[in-house]
Design an enzyme around this catalytic site. Structure first.
Site, PDB file in Angstrom:
ATOM      1  CE1 TYR A  20      42.437  39.294  40.893  1.00  0.00           C
ATOM      2  CE2 TYR A  20      41.371  37.850  39.182  1.00  0.00           C
ATOM      3  CZ  TYR A  20      42.165  37.878  40.141  1.00  0.00           C
ATOM      4  OH  TYR A  20      42.868  36.932  40.602  1.00  0.00           O
ATOM      5  CG  ASP A  53      41.021  41.277  31.472  1.00  0.00           C
ATOM      6  OD1 ASP A  53      40.376  40.389  30.933  1.00  0.00           O
ATOM      7  OD2 ASP A  53      41.529  41.205  32.737  1.00  0.00           O
ATOM      8  CE  LYS A  98      36.230  34.583  33.991  1.00  0.00           C
ATOM      9  NZ  LYS A  98      36.693  33.831  34.933  1.00  0.00           N
TER      10      LYS A  98
END
Length: 469
Positions: free
Chosen positions: A186, A281, A309
């Site tokens: 994702y 990623d 994050k």
């Protein structure tokens, strides 16, 4: 051992072996028997249910991000009131040891005193300038000095934005259109990434999302994770058309899946041979597997990296960066346009700066490795003692497990996990005061605020629940 929450300076005095210790069967069994005999407050979610029922009339599904709705595990979503260190408290007064960590950013613990104090001082100056501020330079220098692939960085507001920017940049730099992603990975909810995606898409069993035009995904090619032969075949079939490969160097959105030893090396080599860029990623793995991310941990250097994050310390932030010659394509230095009103806002920069400073302290990653190893091995051992098929693992402060014998090398393997059993386990752990991600297809996270006592309590709870189910 005393909690490291709020006493970060003590980390420099600690030295831990990277080999995780295990809680003995005898010790766990004794603690389990003692715990069973202790009378607990009844577990209730009455206020959560009331609030969530009202939310369903106000927001789609009652939530602002799909996996929060507990669709795959059943039962009532938890409405939280406060967090601190390794703990969370819901509106009904229930206390939990937290292994979600706001999906990763709470690596030094929730509501850290030093971060909060810095945020209060920054808040006095304003929340957003819509103009440059010195804090952007400070965090940019920290990111560039830490992450091997990054020579220049652009801050954005989320991991999705970071991946969108990196993909657009790869296409602009190479002059090519096609991109390879891996099944179950994702990279945010942008149209071109919602092809065989993990995370909430996998959790909810959704097909490629309605509303995504075919044209938006026609240039997205997919391969099973850890399958280099399929990647080679895609390059052969689309010679000189592929701009980039984007991947999670450790998958966190199909559950926790590690790369085979030769996989990342082979991917790096094939992109070089074919004039394509390699995008890591690292929205999850950045500053979690090592201070320099997964690329430091594995000794790999991609062309572009996306972050999120942790570099926001709990506030909304993302970033993408890479080699200077590539990044200078980004406006206003170059012709590839990307912008954001709140990008680099002073609050997010402050939280990121102070979070990274804590992670720089000696012993931080050894500590994460130690406690996470104790946690996952404790859960696996308890599962096997209770007669369950179970496998899993960890790297530093990231972990996961599946109710299958494994091995789990890709999303197809992950789908063999007994998700109904996971749902029962998840509910049981909630009742025992442990908060895990409400999906089999999400990794778990520990923090510097988690203590050995937290881990022991969690393993004891797991033993009780695994015996029941």
């Amino acid at each position: 051992m005393a909690s490291v929450s709020g006493v970060s300076s003590s980390l420099s005095l600690l030295s831990f072996s990277s080999k995780p210790s295990r809680l003995s069967t005898r010790r766990v069994s004794t603690v389990v028997r003692n715990a069973i005999s202790v009378e607990k407050k009844p577990f209730t979610l009455e206020k959560s249910e009331e609030i969530f029922n009202a939310a369903k009339e106000l927001m789609p599904g009652g939530v602002n991000s799909p996996v929060r709705a507990f669709k795959s595990v059943g039962g009532q979503p938890i409405v939280f009131d406060s967090v601190k260190g390794s703990r969370m408290w819901d509106v009904d007064g229930n206390e939990y040891i937290d292994y979600v960590g706001s999906w990763g950013p709470a690596i030094i613990g929730h509501a850290d005193d030093k971060v909060n104090a810095a945020l209060i001082e920054t808040l006095k100056k304003g929340t957003s300038f819509g103009a440059p501020c010195l804090l952007e330079n400070v965090l940019a220098e920290m990111v560039i000095s830490a992450v091997p692939s990054i020579e220049m960085v652009r801050f954005v507001n989320s991991g999705t934005e970071a991946c969108m920017g990196a993909l657009r940049l790869a296409r602009a730099f190479t002059g090519r259109q096609k991109v390879i992603k891996f099944e179950g990975c994702y990279h945010g909810h942008a149209d071109s990434f919602l092809v065989k995606a993990g995370s909430g898409v996998a959790t909810l069993g959704l097909p490629d999302s309605p509303g995504v035009p075919k044209a938006a995904t026609s240039d997205t090619l997919t391969s099973p994770y850890n399958d280099i032969e399929t990647v080679k075949n895609l390059f052969d079939a689309h010679k000189d058309e592929i701009a980039a490969i984007i991947l999670e160097p450790v998958v966190g959105n199909s559950g926790f899946i590690t790369p085979k030893p030769e996989f990342l090396t082979a991917v790096r080599e094939i992109t070089k041979q074919n004039g394509a860029l390699l995008i890591f990623d690292e929205v999850m793995t950045g500053f979690r597997l090592a201070y320099g991310g997964a690329q430091e941990y594995f000794g790999m250097t991609p062309d572009l990296t996306t972050l999120g994050k942790i570099i926001g310390g709990g506030l909304p932030v993302g970033a993408y960066g890479g080699r200077r010659e590539i990044m200078e394509m980004v406006a206003p230095a170059g012709p590839m346009y990307q912008a954001g009103t709140l990008s680099g806002n002073p609050l997010a920069m402050t939280a990121g700066i102070h979070t990274l400073r804590r992670l720089m302290e000696p012993g931080s990653y050894d500590y994460l490795d130690k406690i996470t190893g104790e946690l996952i091995h404790g859960i696996l051992d308890a599962g096997k003692r209770s007669g369950h098929e179970i496998c899993g693992g960890h790297i530093r402060g990231m972990f996961g497990f599946f109710f299958t014998n494994g091995p789990v090398n890709n999303f197809e393997d992950a789908k063999k996990s007994d998700t109904s059993k996971f749902a029962k386990f998840h509910r049981g752990m909630l009742e025992e005061g442990v908060y895990l991600a409400p999906s089999q297809y999400e990794a778990g996270f520990t923090s510097l605020a988690h203590t050995s006592k937290d881990i022991e309590q969690t393993v004891v709870a797991a033993e009780k629940v695994l015996r029941r189910i």
